[in-house]
Design a protein around this motif. Structure first.
Motif, PDB file in Angstrom:
ATOM      1  N   ARG A 281      27.269 -21.179  28.011  1.00  0.00           N
ATOM      2  CA  ARG A 281      28.709 -21.340  28.229  1.00  0.00           C
ATOM      3  C   ARG A 281      29.307 -20.160  28.998  1.00  0.00           C
ATOM      4  O   ARG A 281      30.176 -20.349  29.842  1.00  0.00           O
ATOM      5  CB  ARG A 281      29.411 -21.516  26.878  1.00  0.00           C
ATOM      6  CG  ARG A 281      29.206 -22.901  26.281  1.00  0.00           C
ATOM      7  CD  ARG A 281      30.107 -23.149  25.083  1.00  0.00           C
ATOM      8  NE  ARG A 281      30.040 -24.528  24.650  1.00  0.00           N
ATOM      9  CZ  ARG A 281      30.721 -25.019  23.621  1.00  0.00           C
ATOM     10  NH1 ARG A 281      31.503 -24.209  22.910  1.00  0.00           N
ATOM     11  NH2 ARG A 281      30.629 -26.288  23.282  1.00  0.00           N
ATOM     12  N   HIS A 346      37.996 -25.870  25.637  1.00  0.00           N
ATOM     13  CA  HIS A 346      37.006 -26.595  26.442  1.00  0.00           C
ATOM     14  C   HIS A 346      37.551 -27.932  26.937  1.00  0.00           C
ATOM     15  O   HIS A 346      37.303 -28.332  28.079  1.00  0.00           O
ATOM     16  CB  HIS A 346      35.723 -26.799  25.633  1.00  0.00           C
ATOM     17  CG  HIS A 346      35.002 -25.519  25.338  1.00  0.00           C
ATOM     18  ND1 HIS A 346      34.314 -24.810  26.302  1.00  0.00           N
ATOM     19  CD2 HIS A 346      34.880 -24.803  24.194  1.00  0.00           C
ATOM     20  CE1 HIS A 346      33.789 -23.729  25.758  1.00  0.00           C
ATOM     21  NE2 HIS A 346      34.128 -23.692  24.482  1.00  0.00           N
ATOM     22  N   SER A 476      27.787 -27.844  30.710  1.00  0.00           N
ATOM     23  CA  SER A 476      27.690 -26.647  29.870  1.00  0.00           C
ATOM     24  C   SER A 476      28.268 -26.891  28.486  1.00  0.00           C
ATOM     25  O   SER A 476      27.763 -26.386  27.480  1.00  0.00           O
ATOM     26  CB  SER A 476      28.404 -25.465  30.535  1.00  0.00           C
ATOM     27  OG  SER A 476      29.805 -25.675  30.588  1.00  0.00           O
ATOM     28  N   THR A 477      29.336 -27.700  28.406  1.00  0.00           N
ATOM     29  CA  THR A 477      29.928 -28.014  27.109  1.00  0.00           C
ATOM     30  C   THR A 477      28.955 -28.828  26.259  1.00  0.00           C
ATOM     31  O   THR A 477      28.773 -28.565  25.069  1.00  0.00           O
ATOM     32  CB  THR A 477      31.237 -28.805  27.300  1.00  0.00           C
ATOM     33  OG1 THR A 477      32.164 -27.996  28.041  1.00  0.00           O
ATOM     34  CG2 THR A 477      31.853 -29.166  25.965  1.00  0.00           C
TER      35      THR A 477
END
Length: 490
Positions: A281, A346, A476-477
C-alpha cells in the motif's frame, strides 16, 4: 500551608488555561497551515517576478530561471533527509528551525545585491521549505485524533492550493507597488507569526530509544540529494529541448539510484529502510501520487496555450480562468477531509481517481465552440478529484506509519509529488509540442487548431495515466486486504 494552598488554587485556572492554549489542536493546526501556505507561496510568488528580475539585474532568462529552480531543487533533493533527521532529533525543533531558516532566507532574498546571491538565498529558503513540507504532514498525527486525520489533511491541502493561487496575483500587486524585493520580504511577517504559533502550540515529543541510538546516514543523504538533483535538472534544463546534457544527467541519476540502493543495504541505520517500500500500500500510494502529480502538471503547462490561442482570451482573462483550478482544489480539499473521515481513506482515494480520470477525459474532448465552459467545467471535475485523492492518500499513508518514521514517510510523500510535477512539466510539455507541430503557423506561433489539437492529445495521455493510477489503487487495496487477512492470527 493554607496560604500556599490558596495561592496554588488561585493560580490553577491560569495554569490550566496556559496549558490548554499551548496544546490547543486549533492553534497547532493553524501553525501547520501557515507553514504549508509559506512553502507553497514561496514557489508560486517567485515565478511572476522573473521579468522584473531580468530587468533589474540585466540578466537573460536562462540565468534568472535559477531563482525558481534553486528553490525547487533544494526541496526535491533534501526533503527526505529532512524528514529522517527530524525523526531522529525531534520534529518540533526541526520544524521551528525550518520556519526560522525560511524567514531568514526571505530577508536575504529581499536584500540581495546580485542575482547569484539571490539564487543562493533561494536555495537556503528551499531548505527551510523542505523542513516545513516534510514535517507538517508528520505532525498531524500528534495534533488531532485519528478520526479527524482526514479533515486535518484537507485543511493542509486547501492551504497549499491557496498559496499556489495567491502567489501570482499577490506577487503582481507587490511588484507593481513596491518592486521585486517585496515578493520575498512579504514572507517575513508571515514567517514570524508562524514561528510564534508553532512555538506556543506544537507538542514536544521525546525521542524514541531507537531514534536516540541511530546515527545519521550521511552517505545515503549525499547520494540521494545528488541523484534527485540530477533528475530534476534533466527534466527542467533546456526549456523543453532534450539534448545531450539532459541525457547525461538522466544517466547520472540512474547510476545514483543504483549506488543509493547499495548504500542503503549496507548502512547500519539507512536513510530509507528499503524493506519499508515492500509494503504494497505504501509503495502503491507513492507511485500513484507521482502519476497524479504528472497528470495535474498538464493543466499548468498546456492550459494557458489553449485558453490564449484556441479560445483567444487576453492575458488578464487567461489568469482569471486559470485560477479556477486552484480555487476548486482549495474548496474541495476541505470537503474531501470530511468525506475521508466519514467514508474511509481508501474508498475516497478510488472515488477521487475516478473523478480525475473523468475530468481529464472531458478536457481531451474540449471543443472551442463551447468557449470558456469547455475548460472550466472539466477542470472543476479534475481538481475535485485531485483534492479528494490527495487528502485521502495522505491520510491513508500517515495514519498507518509508526511514530519514529513519520518524518521520512512524509518526506517520501512530498518527494513523489515533486518528482511527478517535475516529470509532468517535461513530459506533458513535450507531448503538447509534438502534437501541435503539424499545424503551427511558425516555429513560435500556435494557430487555434494547433493549440486545440495539442490540448486533446495531451489530455488523452493524461487520461491514460489517470486510469492507470486508478487501477493501481484498486489492485493495491485488494492486495493489501488479502495481506491483512493472511497476517491475522488463527
Amino acid at each position: 500551608m493554607a496560604i500556599a494552598e490558596q495561592n496554588e488554587c488561585a493560580s490553577a485556572p491560569h495554569n490550566t488555561r496556559s496549558a490548554g492554549l499551548a496544546h490547543s489542536p486549533v492553534l497547532a493546526l493553524a501553525s501547520l497551515s501557515l507553514a504549508t501556505l509559506l512553502s507553497s507561496l514561496g514557489t508560486s510568488i517567485a515565478s511572476v517576478g522573473l521579468p522584473s528580475l531580468m530587468q533589474a539585474f540585466g540578466a537573460p532568462f536562462q540565468s534568472v530561471q535559477w531563482v525558481v529552480l534553486a528553490y525547487l531543487l533544494a526541496i526535491t533533493a533534501l526533503i527526505v533527509s529532512a524528514g529522517r533527521l527530524a525523526d531522529m532529533l525531534g520534529r518540533r525543533p526541526l520544524l521551528l528551525g525550518g520556519i526560522a531558516l525560511f524567514t531568514l532566507a526571505s530577508v536575504l532574498c529581499g536584500l540581495a545585491p546580485t542575482l547569484w546571491l539571490l539564487i543562493a538565498a533561494r536555495a537556503v529558503q528551499g531548505l527551510g521549505a523542505a523542513l516545513m513540507m516534510a514535517l507538517t504532514l508528520a505532525f498531524v498525527a500528534e495534533t488531532v485524533t485519528k478520526e479527524r486525520t482526514g479533515s486535518a489533511m484537507g485543511l493542509l491541502g486547501a492551504m497549499s492550493a491557496i498559496g499556489t493561487t495567491l502567489g501570482p496575483s499577490l506577487g503582481g500587486l507587490l511588484i507593481a507597488g513596491f518592486g521585486w524585493r517585496a515578493i520575498f520580504l512579504v514572507n517575513v511577517p508571515l514567517g514570524l507569526l508562524t514561528f510564534a504559533l508553532a512555538s506556543l502550540a506544537l507538542p514536544a515529543r521525546d525521542k524514541t530509544a531507537e531514534a536516540a541510538q541511530n546515527s545519521f546516514d550521511a552517505i545515503g543523504t549525499v547520494l540521494l540529494a545528488l541523484t534527485l538533483a540530477a533528475y530534476a535538472l534533466a527534466m527542467t534544463l533546456g526549456r523543453g529541448h532534450f539534448g545531450a546534457l539532459n541525457t547525461g544527467l538522466l544517466v547520472a541519476a540512474g547510476i545514483g539510484v543504483v549506488l543509493f540502493g547499495v548504500a542503503q543495504k549496507r548502512a547500519k541505520n539507512p536513510l530509507i529502510r528499503l524493506a519499508r517500500l515492500y509494503d504494497i500500500r505504501l509503495s502503491a500510494s507513492l507511485a500513484t501520487n507521482l502519476v497524479v502529480a504528472t497528470v495535474m502538471m498538464a493543466t499548468l503547462v498546456v492550459a494557458p496555450f489553449y485558453l490564449s490561442r484556441a479560445l483567444g482570451l487576453d492575458a488578464a482573462m487567461v489568469g482569471v480562468v486559470l485560477s479556477t483550478g486552484p480555487l476548486v482544489s482549495a474548496l474541495s480539499a476541505l470537503v474531501a477531509g470530511r468525506l475521508t473521515d466519514r467514508f474511509g481513506a481508501h474508498r475516497m482515494m478510488v472515488v477521487g481517481l475516478f473523478s480525475l480520470a473523468v475530468g481529464t477525459s472531458l478536457l481531451s474532448l474540449a471543443a472551442t465552440k463551447l468557449g470558456i465552459a469547455s475548460y472550466m467545467v472539466p477542470i472543476a471535475v479534475t481538481c475535485f478529484g485531485y483534492a479528494l485523492f490527495q487528502t485521502s492518500n495522505n491520510a491513508a499513508v500517515m495514519s498507518g506509519v509508526a511514530a519514529g518514521e513519520r518524518g521520512v514517510v512524509s518526506g517520501l510523500l512530498n518527494l513523489s509529488r515533486n518528482l511527478g510535477l517535475i516529470t509532468g512539466a517535461s513530459l506533458m510539455g513535450a507531448i503538447f509540442a509534438a502534437a501541435s507541430t503539424g499545424e503551427r503557423q511558425s516555429q513560435d506561433m500556435l494557430t487555434s487548431a494547433a493549440a486545440a489539437r495539442g490540448m486533446q492529445v495531451t489530455f488523452q495521455t493524461a487520461t491514460v495515466l489517470a486510469v492507470a493510477a486508478l487501477l493501481l489503487a484498486l489492485l493495491s487495496t485488494r492486495a493489501g486486504g488479502r495481506l491483512s487477512v493472511r497476517q491475522q492470527p488463527s
